[in-house]
Scaffold this active site. Structure first.
Site, PDB file in Angstrom:
ATOM      1  N   HIS A 283       8.059 -26.324   0.236  1.00  0.00           N
ATOM      2  CA  HIS A 283       7.272 -27.325  -0.483  1.00  0.00           C
ATOM      3  C   HIS A 283       6.161 -26.662  -1.281  1.00  0.00           C
ATOM      4  O   HIS A 283       5.171 -27.293  -1.602  1.00  0.00           O
ATOM      5  CB  HIS A 283       6.688 -28.330   0.506  1.00  0.00           C
TER       6      HIS A 283
ATOM      7  N   LYS B 147     -14.461   2.489  -2.745  1.00  0.00           N
ATOM      8  CA  LYS B 147     -15.263   3.000  -1.621  1.00  0.00           C
ATOM      9  C   LYS B 147     -16.395   3.884  -2.130  1.00  0.00           C
ATOM     10  O   LYS B 147     -17.517   3.820  -1.639  1.00  0.00           O
ATOM     11  CB  LYS B 147     -14.377   3.833  -0.677  1.00  0.00           C
TER      12      LYS B 147
ATOM     13  N   GLU C 261       0.822  -1.213   0.000  1.00  0.00           N
ATOM     14  CA  GLU C 261       0.000   0.000   0.000  1.00  0.00           C
ATOM     15  C   GLU C 261       0.859   1.268   0.000  1.00  0.00           C
ATOM     16  O   GLU C 261       0.436   2.319  -0.469  1.00  0.00           O
ATOM     17  CB  GLU C 261      -0.937  -0.010   1.219  1.00  0.00           C
TER      18      GLU C 261
END
Lengths: 404, 404
Positions: free
Chosen positions: A279, A395, A252
């Site tokens: 792995h 938003k 961010e």
């Protein structure tokens, strides 16, 4: 904290300028001052919370939860903490009910944390929890001064604490946002800040970390087109949530348009846990496109160690070599083996951080180390490290859908 | 499962050839046949485990644990499962002790899973647990036929189950490796396989998913230099471990040297959970370098839903718009808002997957969908999807350090 770089770079005029900018930034950016703050008000506040409160629940998202979670989850397995800490950070109805089933609302104190005071997720969850526990003495609100949330809390005569000025959410773990929930669980926040202070001192007073952080920041910024992905590979399950905090901080802060151009830039953070991710992700680092740097984190002394028993298994005698080995040695040998294997490739930039042990001081130092590194890289790749304009569009669309 | 692509691509000769290769691969690669396997032997085996066993603990790492964990964690919050499932998958001494403190070894059945039968981590942990529970009837061993582990288990007259032939670890969740622990917890493995079967059928019998999977694979492979990072953004906390499974599948299958060149290629997987990661990683996707594609996963019906109460908070009346909204609607509105915001950018390749609900059938389908997609992309970028030569170097160095 020891940090060894396995790549080469030479400090230059750019790093001198970046260092000067960071020095100047200290006048306006709030997080630099947090290690030396007076924590007495927080400790005093904590005394008000009754002893019968067994759990603390943070209602908050992103910068309001990730930092405290990183520290709490790092220390929880090794410290006998006073209270449990829960995080309501999703609007997933299953998750909310699942978390609520784990706590007793009459023995839980809720910390409603929202810097802006209007975070949709936080208030949706708060309203729901309020329907389960309507006594306001069970709540403390942490927000910016004069936010709508503060006005609300004051009207209720509920507890309100402030964020310090000019501290962004993702840089706020060492402020009230992180310190209050952590102190309420009995975590030594003084030691946490001391660890941060030592790193800060080393960086600003020409200690070892100044050179290292500048070199690392320079390398990442100079090579951000070639190595746009920065993996943090921690050999300790306890650092899992530290990795999530790092992902927010790095992604961010550094992913945005440049200040002096319209270019999109950014460094992509990836958190990995060893040996598990040997792995999984290691194959991609080892043989995939050469677009990743890797920072290893190791714990020098796990303290609470156990040993592999001296047992020989028929047909599996080859594995007798493991016998009597402490697990802490095995996990560090595994990490060192991966480092060696990657070094042999010669074109994967590596470094390794060694934390002496699992305690508040060390995680405080690691947090501040990454905050400084982020600020430096942001300066060098020409972005505003402290804003996040890109999250606004979604938003606004959501608010339109909701007719807010 | 519905899958909507927001990018355009046209099938061509390459996809025809890739599809033909996948058809041919079915003769040799084992995972394609798993959905139609006879599960009666597994169900019969499960009946042998006494009712007083309350927990199942998998001792295994990577492909031996990630798949079962993904399914278990997806279903656990909504299903009343018969037993708890734990995973010993780290050599971190704190983690091992922490997990052991949660189980009663006299009421736990241990599944020691190692395809090769010589995984260092697995045996280090097994030896330690054996010192706490030395009765072999508490163990079942899952491994390849004729491995050293099988010989060991046979000598002890302990339970042994086999992996089917030609099924690699990261493609093994729908084999004994995943089905045994899941069935022991009471998860409906028949439904799990049925979901996989439907996806397989749709792909191989010219259903809707054939076109979609081919287009998606073609797009990812054609644009792998421009968009080398593939984010999976799931709007459900329950899909957190599915994301980890995806990271292994994608990263380890696709990150390697090309078959017909010495080039390193690879697509980097990233798992994200919404709405949490809107407050973390979204900024980087939205404004950072244009190197990422994003696949959203949504749950259509959370079933066990709750509603935001109809409460008005003084000074926070703007948030009254949330009142009476079910959380499931809110979380899906949040996801849709992010999709819209990213679509407006026009240069971020997106698609979205809608799962009707949280059940075994849907997760089985999603697993098979990703396995098919991985096989297709591997074929198109010219790698051997099923090997992992890059993890050997570190293993060899470790064995040298250990003098194995």
């Amino acid at each position: 904290m020891k940090n060894k770089l396995y790549f080469h770079t030479t400090l230059n005029q750019k790093t001198t300028e970046a260092y000067a900018s960071i020095q100047k930034e200290r006048e306006t950016v709030g997080y630099y001052d947090l290690p030396e703050q007076d924590i007495n008000p927080i400790l005093e506040y904590c005394k008000q919370i009754p002893a019968q409160i067994e759990s603390i629940a943070v209602i908050g998202i992103g910068g309001s939860s990730l930092g405290a979670k990183a520290v709490y989850e790092f220390l929880k397995p090794v410290k006998n903490l006073q209270r449990k800490l829960y995080f309501f950070e999703s609007t997933d109805p299953i998750n909310i009910q699942n978390l609520l089933s784990k706590i007793d609302v009459t023995k839980t104190h809720f910390l409603v944390i929202s810097k802006s005071g209007t975070t949709v997720e936080t208030f949706a969850i708060y309203k729901y929890i309020l329907s389960k526990q309507s006594d306001y003495s069970y709540y403390t609100f942490i927000t910016d001064p004069n936010s709508a949330l503060e006005k609300y809390a004051k009207e209720l005569k509920a507890n309100v604490l402030h964020l310090p000025q000019n501290v962004g959410g993702r840089f706020s773990v060492l402020s009230t946002v992180g310190l209050v929930p952590l102190a309420l669980c009995g975590i030594d926040i003084k030691a946490l800040l001391l660890g941060a202070h030592h790193v800060k001192q080393s960086f600003f007073e020409q200690g070892e970390l100044q050179d290292i952080l500048l070199k690392k920041a320079l390398f990442y910024s100079q090579n951000h087109a070639q190595y746009p992905i920065n993996c943090l590979f921690a050999y300790s399950e306890s650092l899992k949530y530290f990795c999530e905090w790092y992902v927010q901080l790095w992604g961010e802060s550094l992913g945005k348009k440049q200040i002096h151009s319209a270019f999109h830039v950014g460094l992509t953070p990836i958190g990995l846990i060893g040996p598990k991710d040997q792995h999984s992700f290691l194959q991609l680092i080892m043989e995939g496109t050469r677009d990743k740097s890797v920072t290893f984190i190791q714990i020098e002394d796990f303290e609470n160690d156990v040993q592999i028993p001296d047992t020989s298994l028929p047909h599996l005698e080859a594995l007798d070599a493991l016998n009597s080995l402490p697990f802490s040695r095995l996990i560090n040998m595994q990490c060192n083996s991966v480092i060696e294997a990657l070094r042999d490739e010669e074109d994967i930039p590596l470094d390794s951080i060694l934390l002496p042990k699992i305690d508040a001081e060390n995680i405080g130092g690691l947090i501040f180390y990454y905050e400084l590194l982020t600020s430096l890289v942001g300066e060098l790749i020409d972005v505003n490290t402290y804003d996040q304009p890109g999250v606004e569009a979604a938003k606004i669309i959501l608010k339109k859908k909701l007719s807010i």
